[in-house]
Write an enzyme that holds these catalytic residues in place. Structure first.
Site, PDB file in Angstrom:
ATOM      1  N   ARG A 231     101.006  67.844  18.955  1.00 14.74           N
ATOM      2  CA  ARG A 231      99.853  67.723  19.838  1.00 14.74           C
ATOM      3  C   ARG A 231      99.423  66.271  19.875  1.00 14.74           C
ATOM      4  O   ARG A 231      99.398  65.581  18.854  1.00 14.74           O
ATOM      5  CB  ARG A 231      98.689  68.597  19.357  1.00 14.74           C
ATOM      6  CG  ARG A 231      98.878  70.085  19.635  1.00 14.74           C
ATOM      7  CD  ARG A 231      98.798  70.380  21.123  1.00 14.74           C
ATOM      8  NE  ARG A 231      98.858  71.803  21.433  1.00 14.74           N
ATOM      9  CZ  ARG A 231      99.982  72.446  21.735  1.00 14.74           C
ATOM     10  NH1 ARG A 231     101.138  71.806  21.741  1.00 14.74           N
ATOM     11  NH2 ARG A 231      99.947  73.741  22.026  1.00 14.74           N
ATOM     12  N   GLU A 260      96.506  64.721  27.914  1.00 12.84           N
ATOM     13  CA  GLU A 260      97.498  65.026  28.949  1.00 12.84           C
ATOM     14  C   GLU A 260      96.939  65.995  30.002  1.00 12.84           C
ATOM     15  O   GLU A 260      96.094  66.835  29.684  1.00 12.84           O
ATOM     16  CB  GLU A 260      98.768  65.601  28.308  1.00 12.84           C
ATOM     17  CG  GLU A 260      98.599  66.847  27.491  1.00 12.84           C
ATOM     18  CD  GLU A 260      99.883  67.232  26.760  1.00 12.84           C
ATOM     19  OE1 GLU A 260     100.303  68.384  26.924  1.00 12.84           O
ATOM     20  OE2 GLU A 260     100.462  66.388  26.028  1.00 12.84           O
ATOM     21  N   HIS A 278     105.651  66.311  28.122  1.00 13.91           N
ATOM     22  CA  HIS A 278     105.496  67.561  27.384  1.00 13.91           C
ATOM     23  C   HIS A 278     106.549  68.587  27.813  1.00 13.91           C
ATOM     24  O   HIS A 278     106.236  69.680  28.299  1.00 13.91           O
ATOM     25  CB  HIS A 278     104.088  68.132  27.570  1.00 13.91           C
ATOM     26  CG  HIS A 278     103.688  69.060  26.452  1.00 13.91           C
ATOM     27  ND1 HIS A 278     102.383  69.290  26.075  1.00 13.91           N
ATOM     28  CD2 HIS A 278     104.436  69.825  25.608  1.00 13.91           C
ATOM     29  CE1 HIS A 278     102.337  70.145  25.073  1.00 13.91           C
ATOM     30  NE2 HIS A 278     103.586  70.494  24.778  1.00 13.91           N
TER      31      HIS A 278
END
Length: 323
Positions: A231, A260, A278
């Site tokens: 994360r 993000e 991601h």
């Protein structure tokens, strides 16, 4: 007999609605004209939520008095207040196991790309510079390196096994020592001092926010590589940008970011960071498997009263059988 009603706040992988069809009534909240009105009207009917990234806090939970289960799409569930859910007797599940290999592959890909400057080399070729000169020798290699894994869970162990296959020594930091052959360091700072690759695989949330800070990056040192597939909140991005600009560390490979899809502008400016949007688990087979586990948790709960993969905060509820 009426089908159990599942709330789906936002779009999910195709395997989820396909798996729920015919077994549940699904409220696709994002497709409704007035989501608040729909929630108010159907609140007493909604017994489960199939969720993919929508924040769920105590206030949201209080709007759904009949809720029994939240089936989260993904291993990380930091956007769900699992403790608030447990306090209200609501079980939370996630999707561990099915994405371990994909994320571990991504971590090693980031490491190779960062150490050997593969994205820079490709940009060099695409710009036509190879016609003029050879790409400069990369200043470093994987040979002789030691990787420190922060969070030696399923994904962490999969990354460690891959690193060993590349001839990289492995050490780790966890809240608790594990029965593994890798060297254990009781603090993150000690681990960062001892290794030159730091790979982050811990969950997000308040407990791990900015765990990797300026002090840890300085300990990693000028030959150090930071890899983050966990994360973005675990890393202090402002400190990381400073470390990359000042060559406090050699480079970073990041698949996740603190805010993000916004990316810190400083990360976009430096050339010693490899940045991915991601995509750690983002293959069709893996995302379908994750969706299948979401469905399996819902089916198992309503058919047998036991979820397949409850999160730790829900353990007492599952043991008591009073979710």
């Amino acid at each position: 007999m009426a089908l159990p009603t599942v709330l789906m706040p936002g779009p999910m992988n195709r395997s989820v609605p396909a798996g729920l069809d015919g077994r549940f009534e699904v409220i696709r909240l994002w497709e409704t004209d007035d989501p608040d009105a729909v929630l108010a009207e159907r609140a007493k009917d909604i017994v489960a939520v199939a969720n993919a990234g929508t924040p769920i806090d105590g206030a949201f939970l209080d709007r759904l008095p009949a809720l029994q289960l939240i089936a989260n799409f993904g291993v990380g569930y930091d956007k769900i207040d699992a403790n608030a859910a447990a306090d209200r007797g609501v079980v939370v599940t996630n999707t561990p196991g099915v994405l371990d290999d994909e994320v571990a592959d991504t971590a090693l890909g980031l490491l190779l790309m960062t150490v050997r400057q593969l994205p820079q080399a490709e940009r060099f070729l695409r710009a036509g510079h190879w016609q003029e000169r050879s790409y400069p020798l990369t200043p470093t290699t994987l040979r002789g390196r030691t990787m420190g894994v922060v969070g030696l869970g399923r994904i962490g162990e999969a990354i460690a096994h891959r690193a060993e296959a590349f001839g990289i020594s492995v050490a780790y930091h966890n809240r608790h020592r594990k029965d593994v052959a890798y060297r254990y360091y009781p603090t993150l700072l000690e681990l960062a001092t001892a290794v030159d690759i730091l790979t982050i695989v811990v969950p997000g949330g308040d407990e791990t926010k900015h765990l990797v800070n300026a002090e840890v990056l300085a300990a990693l040192g000028p030959d150090g590589i930071l890899i983050n597939v966990a994360r973005g909140s675990v890393v202090d991005e402002a400190a990381l940008v400073d470390a990359l600009r000042n060559k406090t560390i050699l480079g970073a490979g990041l698949d996740v970011f603190e805010h993000e899809p916004e990316v810190h502008p400083g990360l976009l400016e430096v050339d010693n960071a490899v940045l991915l949007p991601h995509v750690g688990s983002a293959s069709v087979p893996t995302r379908d498997a994750m969706g299948g586990l979401v469905v399996a948790n819902l089916v198992s709960w309503f058919d047998h009263g036991v979820p397949v993969t409850p999160v730790p905060e829900s353990a007492d509820l599952v043991r008591r059988g009073d979710g």
